[in-house]
Design a protein around this motif. Structure first.
Motif, short mmCIF file in Angstrom:
data_model
loop_
_atom_site.label_atom_id
_atom_site.label_comp_id
_atom_site.label_asym_id
_atom_site.label_seq_id
_atom_site.Cartn_x
_atom_site.Cartn_y
_atom_site.Cartn_z
N LEU A 209 0.81 -1.21 0.00
CA LEU A 209 0.00 0.00 0.00
C LEU A 209 0.84 1.27 0.00
CD1 LEU A 209 -2.71 -1.01 2.65
CD2 LEU A 209 -2.91 -1.08 0.16
N ARG A 210 2.15 1.11 0.07
CA ARG A 210 3.02 2.27 0.22
C ARG A 210 3.02 3.16 -1.02
NH1 ARG A 210 8.60 0.43 2.49
NH2 ARG A 210 7.11 -0.72 3.80
N TRP A 211 2.70 2.59 -2.17
CA TRP A 211 2.68 3.39 -3.39
C TRP A 211 1.64 4.51 -3.32
CZ3 TRP A 211 -1.78 3.69 -6.32
CH2 TRP A 211 -2.77 2.75 -6.05
N LEU A 212 0.60 4.31 -2.51
CA LEU A 212 -0.40 5.35 -2.35
C LEU A 212 0.20 6.60 -1.72
CD1 LEU A 212 -3.40 3.16 -1.13
CD2 LEU A 212 -3.18 4.31 -3.35
N ALA A 213 1.14 6.39 -0.82
CA ALA A 213 1.84 7.52 -0.22
C ALA A 213 2.81 8.14 -1.21
CB ALA A 213 2.58 7.08 1.04
N TRP A 214 3.47 7.31 -2.00
CA TRP A 214 4.46 7.82 -2.96
C TRP A 214 3.83 8.76 -3.99
CZ3 TRP A 214 6.70 2.25 -3.74
CH2 TRP A 214 7.56 1.95 -2.66
N ILE A 215 2.60 8.46 -4.40
CA ILE A 215 1.96 9.32 -5.41
C ILE A 215 1.24 10.51 -4.78
CG2 ILE A 215 1.65 7.36 -6.98
CD1 ILE A 215 -1.31 7.36 -6.24
N SER A 216 1.25 10.57 -3.46
CA SER A 216 0.57 11.66 -2.77
C SER A 216 1.42 12.93 -2.81
CB SER A 216 0.29 11.27 -1.32
OG SER A 216 0.05 12.41 -0.52
N PRO A 217 0.87 14.05 -3.25
CA PRO A 217 1.65 15.30 -3.21
C PRO A 217 2.03 15.71 -1.80
CG PRO A 217 -0.66 15.74 -3.75
CD PRO A 217 -0.48 14.26 -3.82
N LEU A 218 1.21 15.33 -0.82
CA LEU A 218 1.53 15.69 0.56
C LEU A 218 2.80 15.01 1.03
CD1 LEU A 218 0.84 17.20 3.11
CD2 LEU A 218 -0.69 15.32 3.76
N TRP A 219 3.02 13.76 0.63
CA TRP A 219 4.25 13.08 1.04
C TRP A 219 5.47 13.80 0.49
CZ3 TRP A 219 7.87 10.09 -1.96
CH2 TRP A 219 8.86 9.48 -1.18
N HIS A 220 5.39 14.22 -0.76
CA HIS A 220 6.51 14.95 -1.36
C HIS A 220 6.71 16.29 -0.64
CE1 HIS A 220 7.09 12.20 -4.76
NE2 HIS A 220 5.77 12.07 -4.76
N GLY A 221 5.62 16.95 -0.28
CA GLY A 221 5.74 18.19 0.48
C GLY A 221 6.33 17.95 1.86
N ASN A 222 5.90 16.88 2.52
CA ASN A 222 6.45 16.54 3.84
C ASN A 222 7.94 16.27 3.77
OD1 ASN A 222 4.01 16.81 5.18
ND2 ASN A 222 3.49 14.64 5.03
N GLN A 223 8.35 15.54 2.74
CA GLN A 223 9.77 15.24 2.59
C GLN A 223 10.58 16.51 2.35
OE1 GLN A 223 9.72 12.17 3.98
NE2 GLN A 223 11.35 11.61 2.55
N LEU A 224 10.05 17.39 1.54
CA LEU A 224 10.73 18.68 1.32
C LEU A 224 10.82 19.47 2.62
CD1 LEU A 224 9.33 20.05 -2.08
CD2 LEU A 224 11.72 19.53 -1.53
N ALA A 225 9.72 19.52 3.36
CA ALA A 225 9.69 20.30 4.59
C ALA A 225 10.67 19.77 5.62
CB ALA A 225 8.27 20.29 5.18
N ARG A 226 10.70 18.46 5.77
CA ARG A 226 11.66 17.88 6.74
C ARG A 226 13.09 18.00 6.23
NH1 ARG A 226 7.37 13.61 7.83
NH2 ARG A 226 6.57 14.21 9.89
N GLY A 227 13.24 17.95 4.92
CA GLY A 227 14.58 18.07 4.36
C GLY A 227 15.22 19.42 4.64
N VAL A 228 14.41 20.50 4.56
CA VAL A 228 14.97 21.85 4.75
C VAL A 228 15.09 22.22 6.22
CG1 VAL A 228 14.10 22.63 2.52
CG2 VAL A 228 12.70 22.97 4.57
N THR A 229 14.47 21.45 7.11
CA THR A 229 14.56 21.77 8.53
C THR A 229 15.34 20.74 9.32
OG1 THR A 229 12.41 20.70 8.88
CG2 THR A 229 12.42 23.08 8.64
N LEU A 230 15.06 19.47 9.08
CA LEU A 230 15.67 18.40 9.87
C LEU A 230 16.84 17.75 9.17
CD1 LEU A 230 12.36 16.68 11.10
CD2 LEU A 230 13.58 18.64 12.08
N GLY A 231 16.93 17.91 7.85
CA GLY A 231 17.99 17.25 7.10
C GLY A 231 17.65 15.79 6.88
N GLY A 232 18.63 15.02 6.47
CA GLY A 232 18.43 13.59 6.27
C GLY A 232 17.85 13.22 4.93
N VAL A 233 17.62 14.19 4.05
CA VAL A 233 17.10 13.92 2.71
C VAL A 233 18.15 14.35 1.70
CG1 VAL A 233 15.23 14.33 1.07
CG2 VAL A 233 14.74 14.31 3.53
#
Length: 266
Positions: A209-233
């Motif tokens: 079921l993980r592909w549902l998250a991969w195609i979600s724009p929110l997941w991509h936004g979350n990854q960007l948000a954590r990347g610019v604040t928390l790092g690790g991406v």
């Protein structure tokens, strides 16, 4: 709304005029939007970050960080997504069907494309204000590690506009009373808010079921948000997430413009 002068209005001028019209309305009714625009994500931050988060130990799932700092960037993006969808469903349908102010505006030199641009500009302005307020108040809770919080606001606005574009196109093809918006919120927005990495890593979701998250724009936004604040991406991954949202924005805007012209040009 612009008085007819027989002259073509510049695109930016027309968009700003539309924003001015929305702002005049908003000055009277901003209190009714206060909860969804600002209080809701902050209440989630307090409840989940401080309340539930006090029971969550920092570990691999949170990148070794307190849960409050882990979810703060994602809550901002999630709120931006929800607000942008809300602004692009019933208000857009109302412009076509109920209040019919879209018909009035395009009876002037303002074109449907300029009207659409004004809509996106207004949504972006709303997201910028609400995200900035959230970021400032979250600072008092110790939610930010660094100045990356400023970049999170940009990511939130970008993600929200990317989600608003296809939803606006969807609303422009709606001719009923907006019944199918219920399905959009129930089967897309709410599941996306819960299972797109906002509250826990998507690695906790079964692989099937993980592909549902991969195609979600929110997941991509979350990854960007954590990347610019928390790092690790990884930087290349950040570019990929941004490209996905940009493609969604471009595709959605293309179809929204097409349907606006189809519905407003007689």
């Amino acid at each position: 709304m612009v008085a007819s002068s027989g002259q073509v209005v510049g695109s930016w001028r027309a968009a700003v005029l539309r924003v001015e019209g929305n702002l005049a309305w908003y000055r009277r009714y901003w209190k009714s939007n206060l909860y969804s625009s600002g209080l809701q994500p902050l209440l989630f931050l307090v409840a989940m970050g401080l309340g539930f988060g006090s029971q969550v130990k920092a570990g691999p799932a949170t990148g070794g960080l307190p849960y409050l700092q882990y979810i703060a960037p994602a809550l901002l993006v999630s709120a931006a997504m929800q607000n942008s969808v809300g602004e692009s469903t019933y208000p857009v349908l109302s412009g076509f069907k109920w209040q019919k102010d879209y018909l009035a505006v395009t009876a002037t030199p303002v074109t449907p494309g300029q009207l659409l641009g004004g809509h996106f500009l207004w949504v972006g302005l709303r997201l910028l204000v609400s995200s900035s307020v959230y970021a400032l108040i979250a600072l008092a809770f110790g939610a930010w590690l660094n100045a990356g919080a400023l970049a999170v606001v940009v990511v939130g606005v970008f993600t929200g506009i990317a989600c608003a574009a296809p939803v606006t196109a969807f609303a422009a093809t709606t001719f009923d009373e907006g019944v199918r918006f219920n399905a959009l919120f129930r089967f897309v927005v709410i599941p996306m808010s819960l299972f797109a990495g906002t509250f826990f890593p998507i690695e906790q979701i079964p692989l099937a079921l993980r592909w549902l998250a991969w195609i979600s724009p929110l997941w991509h936004g979350n990854q960007l948000a954590r990347g610019v604040t928390l790092g690790g991406v990884a930087p290349l991954a950040l570019v990929g997430h941004a490209a996905y949202l940009a493609a969604l924005l471009g595709t959605g805007a293309f179809f929204a413009r097409k349907y606006f012209y189809a519905r407003l040009v007689v």
